[in-house]
Enzyme design. Structure first.
Site, mmCIF file in Angstrom:
data_model
loop_
_atom_site.group_PDB
_atom_site.id
_atom_site.type_symbol
_atom_site.label_atom_id
_atom_site.label_comp_id
_atom_site.label_asym_id
_atom_site.label_seq_id
_atom_site.Cartn_x
_atom_site.Cartn_y
_atom_site.Cartn_z
ATOM 1 N N ASP A 1 5.935 -79.550 -15.357
ATOM 2 C CA ASP A 1 7.089 -80.070 -14.612
ATOM 3 C C ASP A 1 7.578 -81.425 -15.133
ATOM 4 O O ASP A 1 7.712 -82.388 -14.366
ATOM 5 C CB ASP A 1 6.720 -80.229 -13.120
ATOM 6 N N GLU B 1 14.203 -72.965 -8.158
ATOM 7 C CA GLU B 1 13.542 -74.279 -8.062
ATOM 8 C C GLU B 1 13.922 -75.101 -9.288
ATOM 9 O O GLU B 1 14.721 -74.666 -10.105
ATOM 10 C CB GLU B 1 12.014 -74.112 -7.970
HETATM 11 O O1 FUB Z 1 4.127 -77.319 -10.307
HETATM 12 C C1 FUB Z 1 4.276 -76.648 -9.083
HETATM 13 C C2 FUB Z 1 5.572 -75.919 -9.042
HETATM 14 O O2 FUB Z 1 5.638 -75.007 -10.118
HETATM 15 C C3 FUB Z 1 6.793 -76.775 -9.224
HETATM 16 O O3 FUB Z 1 7.132 -77.496 -8.100
HETATM 17 C C4 FUB Z 1 7.770 -75.734 -9.602
HETATM 18 O O4 FUB Z 1 8.992 -76.194 -10.102
HETATM 19 C C5 FUB Z 1 6.979 -74.932 -10.603
HETATM 20 O O5 FUB Z 1 7.016 -75.503 -11.877
#
Ligand code: FUB
Length: 325
Positions: free
Chosen positions: A16, A223
């Site tokens: 991330d 996301e």
């Molecule tokens: O790293 C945890 C979660 O996985 C993140 O918040 C998302 O964007 C995905 O990468």
């Protein structure tokens, strides 16, 4: 030395990445994946991160340094677990780390921690941001100095549970032919302590000006929001989650609406894909992660970067992450 499309560091697992250039140096704010033998599930329970480390390098291709522990969940009174994807904004001489984590009730909120140095350590505010919810904060400072915070993630990130305006533990995604759940956005107050107003949903439209539908999993928001202003256009990029693409949409206003344009990155090894985009010395770079080093274990990810190119019309040229092999 760091190399394009190779792990930035290998002594810890990182994911991330939110990259920024501060004082001419490239700083990367990643999640810190913790190895364990637990199972994966749709709630993201495998992502058990407990702290943040900040990485930096003098230049693209230079050695990448780990500055050590920047913030731990032990130091944040409102956090129970899962410190997921963070970002940083610099304003008024202070670096503000925005981070999501579950509160004591198990709901994801966004917190802030401050430092006078880009590498931290960061001192957390005692409470999370009032009215914040879900995951994946990404900050953007417009030319007028206003600080926008985009965020939201479906499933484990709980975004669909707020469709009614408040938390509904049974909340689900809309039907396939209904508009998808949007990412959310809020503006920070001048002191960078709270949102000036509750977050609002951002619209992502198709080429006919219709909202992207929930069933359009190749294009709907899942996301990982990120914002770049390029010329006078706002490029809003994100992950489609279930279909594993990084895509982007373009608009004339930081709060949208944004019109879907295309893919940035084809799927990487591993379930999640997550990114940031920076300009450095006249070139553009995509920071992303994959699970190549761990042989595809979803919660053992490593951050990489590659150059990002635009065509003559200003459209992003899609990257195939392993086509150099
Ligand atoms: O790293 C945890 C979660 O996985 C993140 O918040 C998302 O964007 C995905 O990468």
């Amino acid at each position: 030395m760091s190399k394009e499309r190779e792990p930035l560091v290998t002594h810890i697992f990182t994911a991330d990445p939110s990259a920024h250039v501060y004082n001419g140096r490239i700083y990367v704010y990643p999640s810190h994946d913790i190895p364990h033998d637990g199972e994966d599930n749709d709630n993201g329970d495998e992502y058990q991160m407990r702290d943040y480390h900040v990485l930096s390098m003098d230049d693209i291709g230079a050695e990448c340094i780990d500055h050590g522990l920047a913030l731990s969940e032990d130091d944040v009174p409102w956090v129970s677990e899962q410190m997921w994807a963070p970002d940083v904004a610099y304003k008024n001489g202070t670096y503000y780390l925005f981070f999501p984590a579950r509160d004591k009730e198990g709901n994801f909120r966004i917190g802030i921690a401050e430092s006078d140095k880009p590498e931290g350590p960061f001192k957390p505010h005692p409470e999370c941001i009032k009215g914040s919810y879900s995951i994946d904060p990404a900050s953007f400072i417009d030319d007028d100095g206003k600080v926008y915070v985009y965020n939201g993630g479906l499933w484990g990130g709980q975004l669909e549970k707020y469709r009614t305006g408040s938390f509904d533990p049974n909340g689900t995604e809309p039907a396939a032919d209904e508009p998808a759940v949007g990412p959310i956005c809020a503006v920070m107050d001048d002191d960078m302590q709270e949102y000036v107003a509750p977050p609002v949903a951002i619209q992502i439209l198709d080429e006919s000006g219709e909202p992207i539908k929930a069933g359009d999993e190749d294009r709907r928001y899942f996301e990982d929001p990120w914002m770049n202003k390029i010329g006078d256009k706002y490029y809003f990029s994100y992950s489609t989650g279930t279909t594993h693409y990084l895509v982007y949409a373009v608009g004339d206003n930081p709060m949208g609406p944004f019109t879907y344009k295309g893919r940035i990155l084809e799927p990487v090894i591993g379930w999640t894909t997550h990114h940031s985009i920076i300009e450095h010395k006249g070139k553009w770079y995509l920071f992303y992660h994959d699970c190549e080093l761990s042989g595809g274990i979803n919660h053992r990810r490593t951050v990489k970067y590659t150059e990002l190119k635009f065509d003559d019309k200003g459209d992003i040229i899609t990257i195939h992450p392993y086509d150099h092999k």
